[in-house]
Design a protein around this motif. Structure first.
Motif, mmCIF file in Angstrom:
data_model
loop_
_atom_site.group_PDB
_atom_site.id
_atom_site.type_symbol
_atom_site.label_atom_id
_atom_site.label_comp_id
_atom_site.label_asym_id
_atom_site.label_seq_id
_atom_site.Cartn_x
_atom_site.Cartn_y
_atom_site.Cartn_z
ATOM 1 N N ARG A 1 0.826 -1.202 0.000
ATOM 2 C CA ARG A 1 0.000 0.000 0.000
ATOM 3 C C ARG A 1 0.864 1.257 0.000
ATOM 4 N NH1 ARG A 1 -3.376 -1.064 4.025
ATOM 5 N NH2 ARG A 1 -2.178 -0.020 5.650
ATOM 6 N N GLY A 2 1.947 1.248 0.767
ATOM 7 C CA GLY A 2 2.846 2.397 0.780
ATOM 8 C C GLY A 2 3.497 2.632 -0.565
ATOM 9 N N MET A 3 3.913 1.552 -1.239
ATOM 10 C CA MET A 3 4.498 1.672 -2.573
ATOM 11 C C MET A 3 3.509 2.266 -3.555
ATOM 12 S SD MET A 3 6.455 -1.996 -2.880
ATOM 13 C CE MET A 3 6.491 -1.831 -4.671
ATOM 14 N N VAL A 4 2.274 1.802 -3.459
ATOM 15 C CA VAL A 4 1.245 2.274 -4.395
ATOM 16 C C VAL A 4 0.936 3.750 -4.156
ATOM 17 C CG1 VAL A 4 -1.168 2.017 -5.070
ATOM 18 C CG2 VAL A 4 0.280 -0.008 -4.752
ATOM 19 N N PRO B 1 -0.103 8.867 -7.502
ATOM 20 C CA PRO B 1 -0.691 10.023 -6.806
ATOM 21 C C PRO B 1 -1.923 10.601 -7.501
ATOM 22 C CG PRO B 1 1.126 10.756 -8.166
ATOM 23 C CD PRO B 1 1.026 9.261 -8.368
ATOM 24 N N GLU B 2 -2.503 9.857 -8.463
ATOM 25 C CA GLU B 2 -3.496 10.447 -9.345
ATOM 26 C C GLU B 2 -4.839 10.741 -8.704
ATOM 27 O OE1 GLU B 2 -3.430 5.929 -10.307
ATOM 28 O OE2 GLU B 2 -1.971 7.508 -9.916
ATOM 29 N N CYS B 3 -5.157 10.112 -7.549
ATOM 30 C CA CYS B 3 -6.429 10.402 -6.894
ATOM 31 C C CYS B 3 -6.322 10.024 -5.426
ATOM 32 C CB CYS B 3 -7.588 9.666 -7.576
ATOM 33 S SG CYS B 3 -7.586 7.881 -7.341
ATOM 34 N N ASP B 4 -7.392 10.274 -4.671
ATOM 35 C CA ASP B 4 -7.400 10.000 -3.235
ATOM 36 C C ASP B 4 -7.959 8.621 -2.894
ATOM 37 O OD1 ASP B 4 -6.331 12.505 -2.653
ATOM 38 O OD2 ASP B 4 -8.310 13.438 -2.587
ATOM 39 N N ASN B 5 -8.430 7.886 -3.893
ATOM 40 C CA ASN B 5 -9.013 6.569 -3.659
ATOM 41 C C ASN B 5 -7.896 5.522 -3.774
ATOM 42 O OD1 ASN B 5 -10.299 4.028 -3.947
ATOM 43 N ND2 ASN B 5 -12.142 4.988 -4.790
ATOM 44 N N THR B 6 -7.445 4.997 -2.636
ATOM 45 C CA THR B 6 -6.300 4.090 -2.656
ATOM 46 C C THR B 6 -6.626 2.784 -3.362
ATOM 47 O OG1 THR B 6 -5.572 5.047 -0.563
ATOM 48 C CG2 THR B 6 -4.497 3.041 -1.249
ATOM 49 N N VAL B 7 -7.879 2.332 -3.336
ATOM 50 C CA VAL B 7 -8.251 1.131 -4.083
ATOM 51 C C VAL B 7 -8.124 1.384 -5.578
ATOM 52 C CG1 VAL B 7 -10.130 -0.449 -4.649
ATOM 53 C CG2 VAL B 7 -9.694 0.164 -2.268
ATOM 54 N N CYS B 8 -8.564 2.528 -6.036
ATOM 55 C CA CYS B 8 -8.398 2.896 -7.444
ATOM 56 C C CYS B 8 -6.925 2.824 -7.829
ATOM 57 C CB CYS B 8 -8.948 4.303 -7.684
ATOM 58 S SG CYS B 8 -8.764 4.925 -9.382
ATOM 59 N N ARG B 9 -6.064 3.330 -6.958
ATOM 60 C CA ARG B 9 -4.629 3.315 -7.222
ATOM 61 C C ARG B 9 -4.067 1.900 -7.152
ATOM 62 N NH1 ARG B 9 -3.742 7.999 -2.860
ATOM 63 N NH2 ARG B 9 -1.484 7.745 -3.195
ATOM 64 N N TYR C 1 -3.130 -4.310 -12.060
ATOM 65 C CA TYR C 1 -3.635 -4.851 -13.314
ATOM 66 C C TYR C 1 -3.202 -4.117 -14.578
ATOM 67 C CZ TYR C 1 -6.814 -7.492 -10.297
ATOM 68 O OH TYR C 1 -7.339 -8.325 -9.344
ATOM 69 N N GLY C 2 -2.464 -3.044 -14.470
ATOM 70 C CA GLY C 2 -2.143 -2.353 -15.714
ATOM 71 C C GLY C 2 -1.016 -1.366 -15.571
ATOM 72 N N SER C 3 -0.919 -0.479 -16.550
ATOM 73 C CA SER C 3 0.107 0.560 -16.567
ATOM 74 C C SER C 3 -0.575 1.883 -16.905
ATOM 75 C CB SER C 3 1.179 0.254 -17.609
ATOM 76 O OG SER C 3 1.861 -0.936 -17.303
ATOM 77 N N GLY C 4 -0.659 2.763 -15.931
ATOM 78 C CA GLY C 4 -1.313 4.034 -16.172
ATOM 79 C C GLY C 4 -1.772 4.650 -14.872
ATOM 80 N N HIS C 5 -2.264 5.881 -14.957
ATOM 81 C CA HIS C 5 -2.649 6.646 -13.771
ATOM 82 C C HIS C 5 -3.995 7.342 -14.030
ATOM 83 C CE1 HIS C 5 1.765 6.243 -13.532
ATOM 84 N NE2 HIS C 5 1.607 6.318 -12.226
#
Length: 341
Positions: free
Chosen positions: A186-189, A194-202, A208-212
């Motif tokens: 979780r810390g690595m993610v 940093p693209e949003c505040d939803n840590t599950v989204c991150r 599962y992929g490559s992108g933000h």
């Protein structure tokens, strides 16, 4: 009206079908046959019912379809277990299809399949295990998985390291811990996404992929859906990532060789199915690159020219095809049209 039917696969794995009756919408009986919706890895059948004013399920009910949503062995509604695409192909889909046909009296059904639900379902179809399926709408990936370079690095290099610490990768670690390793991930993610505040989204993007983000564009989903995502993702077993590593190396789906029902090479011969396949993907897909579905379409088209179809959807990615705020306008009509041809 929604009914949940519990099933058991021949190897003992739990399954369930969520039957959404048209009578809950209008009091009418279905005027078309059954359609089965199949989710991907680390999610569940409710993937197809996000908090939108109009979901794909609503559209299909209004079109007169009898809607059945399958929870296969990858569903987060069940206790996590190691699984492979092979097991889903050989056990889960034939079991679900047989139940739906027996319950409805229909001779055939249609299917909308997504991600690893699509790969494993396609595996079953090309092996000739689903003769009663006459139409398959496949989203994002099917026979030929191709991923971005960073995703390949994660699957081939990082996943074997993760397996030493955990039998699963759990995107729900975004809000709950399961030992020190989950906190490290979780810390690595949080540091790298940093693209949003939803840590599950991150976490989903990391896994599962490559992108933000990787599986959808924030511009395509509304706030309620972005919040809803938090409860809709959880575990995927490392057995899946191991198999996907082998598939990426081969350039097409490969199986373990354990099940004689599956051909040794899934792309060596013509698909053993009469079902018409419709391959969908978004131009911005950063989970599986659009060339994945293009290659699968070309494989099918070489063996039976003109039967199948391919749609590249501008501005969409992997999952916003189903739960984008404007999917009712941009993507659902494609699915509706192809299901009624």
């Amino acid at each position: 009206m929604t009914e949940v039917i519990s099933l058991t696969a021949p190897d003992g794995a739990p399954l369930s079908l969520v039957h959404v009756s048209i009578r809950s919408k209008s009091g009418r009986q279905p005027t078309r046959g059954p359609v089965m919706l199949v989710h991907g890895a680390g999610v569940r059948a409710e993937l197809f019912r996000p908090p939108l004013r109009r979901t794909l399920v609503d559209v299909l009910l209004d079109d007169g379809f009898d809607v059945w949503m399958l929870n296969w062995r990858a569903s987060i509604d069940f206790d996590p277990l190691p699984w492979t695409l092979d097991e889903a192909a050989v056990y889960d889909y034939p079991t679900a299809v047989a139940h739906i046909l027996a319950a409805t009296g229909a001779q055939t059904l249609k299917a909308v399949v997504h991600c690893q639900g699509s790969t494993s379902f396609t595996m079953a179809a090309v092996a000739g295990l689903l003769p009663a399926v006459d139409t398959v709408i496949s989203n994002s990936v099917s026979l030929h998985p191709v991923v971005p370079a960073f995703s390949r690095f994660k699957i081939t290099r990082l996943a074997p390291v993760v397996e030493h610490f955990s039998p699963v990768l759990n995107t729900a670690w975004g809000y709950k811990s399961n030992g020190y390793f989950s906190r490290v991930v979780r810390g690595m993610v949080r540091a790298s996404h940093p693209e949003c505040d939803n840590t599950v989204c991150r976490m989903v993007s990391f896994t599962y992929g490559s992108g933000h983000p990787a599986l959808w564009a924030h511009r395509n989903i509304d706030a309620a859906t972005h919040d809803w995502i938090t409860g809709e993702f959880a575990e995927s077993p490392m057995t899946f990532f191991e198999q996907m590593k082998d598939c990426l190396a081969a350039g097409h789906l490969v199986h373990s060789g354990v099940h004689p029902e599956l051909p040794q090479n899934l792309v060596a011969e013509a698909p053993q199915t009469d079902a018409r396949f419709v391959f969908l993907t978004g131009t911005d897909n950063r989970c599986f690159l659009p060339i994945s579905q293009r290659r699968s379409y070309e494989f099918f088209n070489r063996h039976r020219p003109g039967k199948d179809a391919f749609h590249l959807i501008p501005g969409y990615g992997h999952l916003d095809v189903f739960f984008g705020a404007n999917a009712w306008r941009d993507t659902y009509p494609i699915i509706q049209r192809e299901l009624t041809l």
